[in-house]
Design a protein around this motif. Structure first.
Motif, short mmCIF file in Angstrom:
data_model
loop_
_atom_site.label_atom_id
_atom_site.label_comp_id
_atom_site.label_asym_id
_atom_site.label_seq_id
_atom_site.Cartn_x
_atom_site.Cartn_y
_atom_site.Cartn_z
N PRO A 39 30.18 -7.25 11.41
CA PRO A 39 31.25 -8.60 10.59
C PRO A 39 31.11 -8.92 8.94
O PRO A 39 30.39 -8.51 8.42
N ILE A 40 31.91 -9.75 9.09
CA ILE A 40 31.97 -10.07 7.62
C ILE A 40 32.33 -9.63 6.19
O ILE A 40 33.44 -9.48 5.91
N LYS A 41 31.57 -8.40 6.46
CA LYS A 41 31.97 -7.08 5.34
C LYS A 41 31.26 -5.71 6.17
O LYS A 41 29.52 -5.47 6.47
N ASP A 42 32.03 -4.84 6.52
CA ASP A 42 31.71 -3.63 6.93
C ASP A 42 30.65 -2.53 6.26
O ASP A 42 30.67 -3.09 5.09
N GLY A 43 30.67 -1.67 6.93
CA GLY A 43 29.94 -0.61 5.46
C GLY A 43 30.86 -0.17 4.51
O GLY A 43 30.44 0.07 3.61
N TYR A 44 32.43 0.21 4.93
CA TYR A 44 33.05 1.02 3.73
C TYR A 44 33.33 -0.20 2.72
O TYR A 44 33.57 0.29 1.71
N GLU A 45 33.39 -2.03 3.09
CA GLU A 45 33.92 -2.58 2.03
C GLU A 45 32.60 -2.80 1.76
O GLU A 45 32.55 -3.19 -0.42
N THR A 46 31.14 -2.08 1.71
CA THR A 46 30.18 -2.30 1.03
C THR A 46 29.63 -1.10 0.11
O THR A 46 29.53 -1.39 -1.32
N LEU A 47 30.62 0.18 0.81
CA LEU A 47 30.24 0.87 -0.49
C LEU A 47 30.95 1.20 -1.49
O LEU A 47 30.69 1.38 -2.86
N GLU A 48 32.03 0.57 -1.38
CA GLU A 48 33.10 0.36 -1.91
C GLU A 48 32.58 -1.00 -3.39
O GLU A 48 32.97 -0.72 -4.83
N ALA A 49 32.11 -2.31 -3.00
CA ALA A 49 31.64 -3.06 -3.53
C ALA A 49 30.54 -2.04 -4.92
O ALA A 49 30.53 -2.92 -5.71
N LEU A 50 29.22 -1.59 -3.99
CA LEU A 50 28.63 -1.28 -4.03
C LEU A 50 29.02 0.19 -6.14
O LEU A 50 28.28 0.80 -7.31
N GLN A 51 30.36 -0.40 -5.99
CA GLN A 51 30.66 1.02 -6.84
C GLN A 51 30.81 0.07 -8.10
O GLN A 51 30.86 1.19 -9.49
N GLY A 52 30.90 -0.63 -8.07
CA GLY A 52 30.64 -1.52 -9.45
C GLY A 52 29.24 -2.36 -9.52
O GLY A 52 29.05 -2.75 -10.80
N PHE A 53 28.12 -1.67 -8.77
CA PHE A 53 26.95 -1.80 -9.87
C PHE A 53 26.23 -1.06 -10.49
O PHE A 53 26.55 0.74 -10.61
N SER A 54 25.47 -1.34 -11.74
CA SER A 54 25.07 -0.12 -12.35
C SER A 54 24.26 0.02 -12.07
O SER A 54 23.14 1.02 -12.26
N GLN A 55 23.15 -0.70 -11.45
CA GLN A 55 22.17 -0.05 -10.28
C GLN A 55 21.75 0.00 -8.28
O GLN A 55 21.43 -0.31 -8.18
N ALA A 56 23.20 0.74 -8.59
CA ALA A 56 23.42 0.95 -6.70
C ALA A 56 21.76 1.39 -6.22
O ALA A 56 21.41 2.89 -7.07
N PRO A 57 22.01 0.96 -5.45
CA PRO A 57 20.60 1.92 -4.26
C PRO A 57 21.61 3.88 -4.15
O PRO A 57 22.22 3.59 -3.45
N VAL A 58 20.34 3.95 -3.67
CA VAL A 58 20.64 5.52 -2.61
C VAL A 58 21.08 4.79 -1.58
O VAL A 58 20.46 4.42 -0.24
N VAL A 59 22.46 5.43 -1.00
CA VAL A 59 22.55 4.87 0.60
C VAL A 59 22.65 5.64 1.55
O VAL A 59 23.38 7.22 1.15
N ILE A 60 22.19 5.48 2.37
CA ILE A 60 21.94 6.81 3.75
C ILE A 60 22.48 5.46 4.53
O ILE A 60 22.26 4.51 5.44
#
Length: 337
Positions: A58-79
């Motif tokens: 709910p609130i923000k799903d995994g797809y929306e989270t991955l999309e938002a992480l594209q704007g992070f300069s230091q994003a974690p490795v996502v599994i």
């Protein structure tokens, strides 16, 4: 300092299970997030090395989270760790930046191998379990929480079969689990179906002291697109509609129940599917079964097909007598995780 790991899943049971299968010799600091928005806020405040990410939240799903992480300069490795095993879901998350996908439930050796392949894990004999890990492992879970996670995994298996058969992408929700009186059940169905007319197929299941009914309700507006995807040129008659309903019901209900039975270690026996109603109102469906439903433990899942006007509502309606047995079996499952 150890590897900073964030586990993001709306299910407490899933968060606990994943924390427990991480390598014992991995020097990690584990934090938890209940949804994508929570995860993004934590990552923005404190950098993480690895993010284990669920998809259906709910609130923000995994797809929306991955999309938002594209704007992070230091994003974690996502599994991504999810029960949604549709091939198109796996393709999408990798295209959006996920390093890997792993189906639920995760196993210790599989996760260890994956982490080694990604180069984010180096064995450390001095590693120890973090306080957060211990606290999570000590949590207990309600009947609704455990049944929701079991249903989530089964939902993904069933959707994958239908998606592969039709070459489509199935949009999956977070399963809803509630104990409902018959009046509340009618309101829940009316809210989900949102149409004046629907059709439904019912099938009974029993095993190890648990009895329930699988009810698959189709919005009547779904028939044209459903027929197109199944290659049926004529659904003008009730006989053809019934054939279509039975075909889709078999594909969704069969794999779903197989996945539920596997998790609970139960081989469910089942009756023949029956047409409960065709082009009727929800109230009419409820009236047909009012005497047997009365008060029920209900699991509800709404399946939608992307880019098509197809919507169906799968409900598992457990008899009131089955609830103590089901709760007992689920408690063992939660302890084993």
């Amino acid at each position: 300092m150890g590897t900073r790991v964030l586990i993001c899943d709306d299910s407490k049971m899933a968060r606990k299970q994943l924390a427990k299968v991480l390598p014992n010799d991995w020097n990690v600091e584990i934090e938890f997030a209940e949804n994508g928005q929570d995860a993004l806020e934590q990552i923005a405040a404190n950098a993480f090395d690895v993010l284990f990410l669920d998809l259906n939240m709910p609130i923000k799903d995994g797809y929306e989270t991955l999309e938002a992480l594209q704007g992070f300069s230091q994003a974690p490795v996502v599994i991504v760790v999810s029960g949604d095993v549709q091939p198109k879901a796996i393709e999408r998350v990798k295209a959006m930046g996920a390093a890997a996908f792993h189906k639920k439930p995760a196993a210790t050796e599989d996760i260890r191998t994956l982490l080694l392949e990604l180069g984010v894990f180096s064995p450390n004999a001095q590693a120890s379990v973090t306080p957060n890990d211990v606290a999570t492992a000590a949590e207990s879970f309600t009947l609704q929480e455990t049944l929701q996670e079991v249903s989530n995994i089964a939902m993904g298996r069933a959707a994958s079969v239908l998606a592969e058969m039709l070459n489509v992408f199935i949009k999956l929700p977070v399963p809803r689990v509630n104990i409902l009186e018959v009046g509340e059940l009618q309101m829940a169905l009316e809210y989900s179906v949102k149409e004046d007319s629907c059709s439904a197929v019912s099938q009974g299941f029993v095993g190890s002291g648990i009895a329930f009914e699988a009810l698959l309700i189709f919005n009547d507006s779904s028939f044209p697109d459903m027929a197109t995807l199944l290659g049926m040129t004529d659904v003008s008659s009730r006989e053809h509609e019934t054939e279509l309903l039975m075909d889709v019901s078999s594909v969704l209900v069969g794999p779903f129940m197989t996945a539920v039975g596997k998790q609970l270690n139960i081989d469910f026996s089942h009756g023949h599917p029956t047409l409960l109603g065709q082009h009727v109102k929800i109230a009419d469906l409820i009236n047909v079964k009012k005497a047997s439903w009365k008060r029920t433990l209900a699991v509800e899942i709404v399946y939608e097909v992307e880019n098509y006007q197809i919507n169906c509502d799968l409900m598992l309606l457990f008899t009131e007598d089955s609830v103590p047995t089901l709760e007992h079996l689920l408690s063992f499952l939660a302890e084993d995780e």
